[in-house]
Design a protein around this motif. Structure first.
Motif, short mmCIF file in Angstrom:
data_model
loop_
_atom_site.label_atom_id
_atom_site.label_comp_id
_atom_site.label_asym_id
_atom_site.label_seq_id
_atom_site.Cartn_x
_atom_site.Cartn_y
_atom_site.Cartn_z
N ASP A 27 16.07 -20.96 -50.66
CA ASP A 27 15.43 -19.92 -51.44
C ASP A 27 14.41 -19.15 -50.60
O ASP A 27 13.66 -19.74 -49.81
CB ASP A 27 14.73 -20.56 -52.65
N GLY A 47 23.08 -18.29 -56.60
CA GLY A 47 21.90 -17.48 -56.33
C GLY A 47 22.24 -16.02 -56.17
O GLY A 47 23.21 -15.52 -56.74
N VAL A 79 17.72 -15.15 -52.89
CA VAL A 79 17.05 -15.40 -54.17
C VAL A 79 17.66 -16.68 -54.72
O VAL A 79 18.77 -16.68 -55.23
CB VAL A 79 17.24 -14.23 -55.16
N GLY A 80 16.92 -17.78 -54.60
CA GLY A 80 17.49 -19.09 -54.89
C GLY A 80 18.24 -19.60 -53.67
O GLY A 80 18.53 -18.85 -52.73
N ALA A 220 17.82 -16.63 -60.43
CA ALA A 220 16.86 -17.72 -60.22
C ALA A 220 16.70 -18.58 -61.47
O ALA A 220 15.75 -19.38 -61.56
CB ALA A 220 15.52 -17.14 -59.80
#
Length: 257
Positions: A27, A47, A79-80, A220
């Protein structure tokens, strides 16, 4: 094994029309600005990835991929935690002819083809099963529809300042009149510059910014209720209506195959 390399430079001079790289990223992992001589199709099965160029941001959640043409300077952020799969295409075999980045849907078949190419050697034998997989890959990419997940960024610093603030504060409802007092431009100038610089009105650009923030938050694992509140919507139904109008499905349906 060379075909398993996680170094993007190892895929730029290969003899085959496409080579695939697999790389898992944590992440918020950030890859700084760079460019390739080959076009690039970026996909994450979990993600999301945010790809940024001089022309704006592209959000790439799971079940989507982004096309980055050759020599387009870009950076990326996870993102994640993501399982990133990247395909590099030579100039004579580009699956998309768009001169700009664009986001496309990833069908279940395309997902499996992308994964297969990342597993095969970069010097796969011609007239082999691997070559047939590559041929099918090209057929599966071309007809897919482009998704409206692009946020164009202006070059004029006066409205670029406004855009950066909105991205950092997506629930903010500051009016154009109020912005004119801090942006160094009149209300009329701001209204004129937004379509000229981004192709969108101020109101439309702000809504698109909220949409892309929403997709990142969904990636997320934030709840729809939390996202609606974070973006300044009075209710989850109002947020869901905006989301459906823009992307053709509700937030809860967005990541379903």
């Amino acid at each position: 094994m060379f075909g398993k390399s996680e170094d993007r430079d190892d895929y730029q001079q290969i003899a085959r029309p496409v080579g695939g790289m697999a790389r898992d990223l944590p992440d918020r992992f950030f890859i700084d600005y760079h460019e390739h001589i080959r076009g690039q199709l970026i996909y994450a099965s979990t993600g999301a990835i945010v790809v940024t160029t001089a022309k704006g941001n592209w959000v790439v959640p799971s079940l989507r991929a982004v096309w980055v043409p050759p020599r387009v300077r870009h950076c990326m952020q996870a993102v994640g935690a993501i399982e990133m799969r990247t395909l590099y295409f030579d100039g004579d075999h580009a699956p998309l002819r768009s001169p700009d980045c664009c986001v496309v849907s990833v069908s279940p078949l395309l997902r499996e083809l992308i994964d297969a190419v990342t597993r095969m050697p970069v010097d796969y034998a011609l007239n082999s099963r691997d070559a047939a997989v590559v041929d099918l890959l090209f057929h599966e990419i071309r007809p897919l529809s482009v998704e409206p997940l692009h946020l164009p960024m202006p070059s004029d610093e006066r409205i670029a300042r406004i855009c950066r603030w909105i991205l950092s504060n997506p629930a903010e409802e500051t009016s154009v009149a109020a912005w004119s007092k801090v942006a160094g431009a009149s209300e009329r100038t701001i209204i004129r510059l937004f379509p000229e610089q981004t192709g969108m009105t101020f109101t439309r650009w702000r809504q698109q910014a909220r949409l892309l923030v929403a997709v990142q938050m969904l990636s997320a694992q934030h709840s729809v209720t939390d996202i609606a509140s974070s973006l300044g919507y009075d209710s989850t139904s109002a947020f869901s209506a905006m989301f459906r109008k823009a992307l053709g499905c509700t937030p809860t349906e967005f990541f379903k195959p």
